[in-house]
Structure formats: C-alpha cells, structure tokens
Design a protein around this motif. Structure first.
Motif, PDB file in Angstrom:
ATOM      1  N   LEU A  18       8.939  -4.572   6.536  1.00 54.59           N
ATOM      2  CA  LEU A  18       8.213  -4.758   7.756  1.00 54.59           C
ATOM      3  C   LEU A  18       7.254  -6.173   8.011  1.00 54.59           C
ATOM      4  O   LEU A  18       7.212  -6.865   8.831  1.00 54.59           O
ATOM      5  CB  LEU A  18       7.186  -3.842   8.241  1.00 54.59           C
ATOM      6  N   PHE A  19       6.896  -6.269   6.612  1.00 57.44           N
ATOM      7  CA  PHE A  19       5.771  -7.433   6.758  1.00 57.44           C
ATOM      8  C   PHE A  19       6.287  -8.726   5.747  1.00 57.44           C
ATOM      9  O   PHE A  19       7.174  -8.580   4.809  1.00 57.44           O
ATOM     10  CB  PHE A  19       4.641  -6.991   5.781  1.00 57.44           C
ATOM     11  N   GLY A  20       5.793  -9.846   6.035  1.00 58.25           N
ATOM     12  CA  GLY A  20       5.999 -11.126   5.225  1.00 58.25           C
ATOM     13  C   GLY A  20       4.515 -11.609   5.030  1.00 58.25           C
ATOM     14  O   GLY A  20       3.680 -11.622   5.966  1.00 58.25           O
TER      15      GLY A  20
ATOM     16  N   PHE B  19      -3.041  -9.962  -0.083  1.00 65.03           N
ATOM     17  CA  PHE B  19      -2.500  -8.629   0.652  1.00 65.03           C
ATOM     18  C   PHE B  19      -1.793  -8.166  -0.314  1.00 65.03           C
ATOM     19  O   PHE B  19      -1.234  -8.413  -1.329  1.00 65.03           O
ATOM     20  CB  PHE B  19      -1.637  -9.231   1.692  1.00 65.03           C
ATOM     21  N   GLY B  20      -1.702  -6.714  -0.064  1.00 66.70           N
ATOM     22  CA  GLY B  20      -0.750  -5.746  -0.798  1.00 66.70           C
ATOM     23  C   GLY B  20      -0.115  -5.091   0.443  1.00 66.70           C
ATOM     24  O   GLY B  20      -0.539  -4.540   1.402  1.00 66.70           O
ATOM     25  N   ILE B  21       1.080  -4.623   0.069  1.00 68.98           N
ATOM     26  CA  ILE B  21       1.998  -3.894   0.984  1.00 68.98           C
ATOM     27  C   ILE B  21       2.317  -2.489   0.242  1.00 68.98           C
ATOM     28  O   ILE B  21       2.837  -2.415  -0.609  1.00 68.98           O
ATOM     29  CB  ILE B  21       3.206  -4.599   1.537  1.00 68.98           C
ATOM     30  N   ARG B  40      -2.413  -2.628   2.282  1.00 69.58           N
ATOM     31  CA  ARG B  40      -3.561  -2.216   1.364  1.00 69.58           C
ATOM     32  C   ARG B  40      -4.739  -2.397   1.930  1.00 69.58           C
ATOM     33  O   ARG B  40      -5.161  -3.366   2.396  1.00 69.58           O
ATOM     34  CB  ARG B  40      -3.293  -2.653  -0.072  1.00 69.58           C
ATOM     35  N   THR B  41      -5.489  -1.329   2.045  1.00 71.61           N
ATOM     36  CA  THR B  41      -6.997  -1.417   2.541  1.00 71.61           C
ATOM     37  C   THR B  41      -7.859  -1.995   1.584  1.00 71.61           C
ATOM     38  O   THR B  41      -8.100  -1.594   0.500  1.00 71.61           O
ATOM     39  CB  THR B  41      -7.432   0.096   2.987  1.00 71.61           C
ATOM     40  N   PRO B  42      -8.694  -3.000   1.824  1.00 73.12           N
ATOM     41  CA  PRO B  42      -9.743  -3.346   1.082  1.00 73.12           C
ATOM     42  C   PRO B  42     -10.815  -2.557   0.699  1.00 73.12           C
ATOM     43  O   PRO B  42     -10.846  -1.455   1.558  1.00 73.12           O
ATOM     44  CB  PRO B  42     -10.362  -4.809   1.686  1.00 73.12           C
ATOM     45  N   ARG B  43     -11.008  -2.488  -0.691  1.00 75.70           N
ATOM     46  CA  ARG B  43     -12.254  -1.511  -0.986  1.00 75.70           C
ATOM     47  C   ARG B  43     -13.558  -1.499  -0.107  1.00 75.70           C
ATOM     48  O   ARG B  43     -14.172  -0.662  -0.034  1.00 75.70           O
ATOM     49  CB  ARG B  43     -12.594  -1.666  -2.343  1.00 75.70           C
TER      50      ARG B  43
END
Lengths: 182, 182
Positions: A18-20, B19-21, B40-43
């Motif tokens: 989905l993401f880039g 970013f993290g996916i 990924r949600t930031p802490r």
C-alpha cells in the motif's frame, strides 16, 4: 508566497503493497539544505461524504480501524475509482458504506491530513435528497450505520470512538452551511 | 461495541528513518480473514495549538510542507518531547513556531488523521492569555506567522494553501467555545 525549496534528490527508499516512502534532499531559498521523508501520494484522491437527511441527521459509519486497532465512528469515505467523478465516487461510497444514495451533491473543499508528510487529499462532498439504496462494498463485515443530529457535534466530541479530524472538520463545514440557509 | 478482530500475525515489512510500515493478518468476529497494512504509531503523540489573542485573532503559521511540496497555512504543531506534559509541549511549540507563549491552556480533544491506516494522535490545546516570546526551533527557515480572525473561517476555506483537516477542525472547536462564552 515564499519561493519553494529546490529538490536536489528524490528517491523511493521503502515500499510495501500500500505505502511508499520517499526521501527528498531539499535546498531552501536561504541556502539551508535538509533531508525530508514523506509518504508517496496516491495518484487518485479520495472522497468524504456528509450525507444530510431531511430531518437534520447525518449518516456516520462505525468501522474497524486497523491504525488504532479499534472501532471508529466517522463519515463514509473511500478512494475514487480512476474513471469516476467526485460526485459519482461520493454516491457510490455512500451506497456501499451507509446504504443510501443522494440526488444533490455539493463539493465543499479538498482537505489534507498532514501536508508536511503526505500529499493525500480528500474531497469533502455534501449529499442531500437522500434515498435508501445499498451497493456491496469490499468490507470484511457490514458497517454499522449511525444517524446523528448535525447540530449536536458536541456529543460526538465526547465520544471516545469519534476522533477523525477530517470527519469533524467536514461536519462543522456542513453545519455552518445549514445554519446559513435558515 | 463490536468485538475487535483477532491479530493472527503482525510484522514490520518496511522501514525508513521516520516511518515504519506494519502488516497485520486479522480474523474478524464473523470468521473473515484479511491482511491490512498500517503505519507504525509513534510512541509519543503530538500537540496542535489554537492560540487566541484577546482581539479574537488566532495565530497561524505558513510553513513548507514536503508532502504537498507547497507552503501551507496551518496551526502551530509538533511532537511532544518525552518528558513534557501536553501543556508544556503546546507552550514550547507556540514559542518556537509562532513567537508567543500562553498563560492559560485548555485541552479539547485528541484527534486522529486516518485511523484506518495510522494510529497517530494529536492533542488539540487552546492557548489564551498570550504574550510575545520566541524560542529557537529546528526549522530550516523562519516561519511566517499570520493572525487571522477566529470568526472568519470561511475566508480560510477559500484559500488554496489552507487545507489541513486537523487545523480546520480545531479552529471550529475553539470558535464554538468562544461563541458559547458570549
């Protein structure tokens, strides 16, 4: 308007289905150079639908949200298909998610989420003159449709499962329009 | 509230500096299985500041937005530092980005951007009793600070460089509060 930074380098550094993720090296007008990261912008924007019934209620849907791993209440929305107009997409999403079609559509504004990190835009469409009609969607389970009085946004603000900024902004916009008509 | 899907598998599938996916395999209560992707949600969450002057103007900043590669007008905002309270972070961001501090803070609501795909939350804080004070920020160039009448959201809606849903939602929330005080 200030002069935009020059893009010295632009690379796709990570990608999934989905993401880039893109990395840009920028030189600002004052000579400062920085490396920024952003999400790749989808080629086709999305639509967000504020469907107002004659009794002043709007149609919300309660749907599983993977980002927060919780059920969230928000306005019907979705990506446009390549061949659709904004109004066609709004009507289709409304039928798929909220079991209604509309006969009158008004485009209000295209909103961004976090323009610093993503270029995603969503077209806010007001739908009126509604009628019941469902289309099958691609959701894993049927969505719960919730009618809520447009005038009572404060009660939505008090709900823990109503958090989406785009839905909130769109509801206020339509509430202003309805108040101005009176 | 419906029963949440069961997370059968949860992997980080791509990553960059920012970013993290993540990919999640889910089983819904009805037995349907699907694979979802999310950021990924930031802490640590972020803060968004609606700073209202005694004359009824709010402080906006015009800043380069990499996601849209354009200058965008929006409310001051930023990530909280690990040790800060919401109000401390709001005051610091206000000083760094808009050259003002506040003596009175009210937390209004935590907003999400796109809960289906990201868990990022931003705390909307109203700041009042303002005074001039600047702190150095980490921006590559000084931000332009723009005062705008809180009552005139319609003029912002007409501006091409004002698009951010979170800022728009927050301005409406504070406008309602100010109107209710009268």
């Amino acid at each position: 308007m200030p002069e935009k930074p020059t893009i010295l380098d632009h690379q796709l550094v990570a990608e999934s289905r989905l993401f880039g993720i893109e990395r840009l090296q920028l030189r600002f007008a004052n000579g400062e150079e920085r490396v920024y990261e952003r999400l790749r912008t989808p080629r086709i924007p999305a639509v967000l639908v504020v469907a107002v019934k004659d009794n002043g209620n709007v149609l919300l849907v309660r749907e599983y949200a993977c980002g927060t791993h919780s059920y969230q209440l928000a306005l019907p929305k979705g990506a446009m298909d390549g061949h659709e107009t904004v109004f066609e997409a709004a009507n289709r999403e409304l039928m798929e998610e909220a079991g209604h079609g509309g006969r009158k559509f008004t485009e209000l504004k295209a909103l961004s989420m976090s323009p610093g990190y993503m270029g995603h835009m969503i077209h806010v469409v007001m739908a009126e003159d509604l009628f019941e009609k469902s289309l099958p969607g691609d959701e894993p389970e049927p969505l719960e449709v919730v009618e809520h009085p447009l005038e009572d946004i404060d009660r939505l603000l008090a709900m823990e499962d109503f958090t989406e900024a785009r839905s909130l902004a769109a509801l206020y916009m339509v509430r202003d329009i309805m108040r101005n008509r009176k």
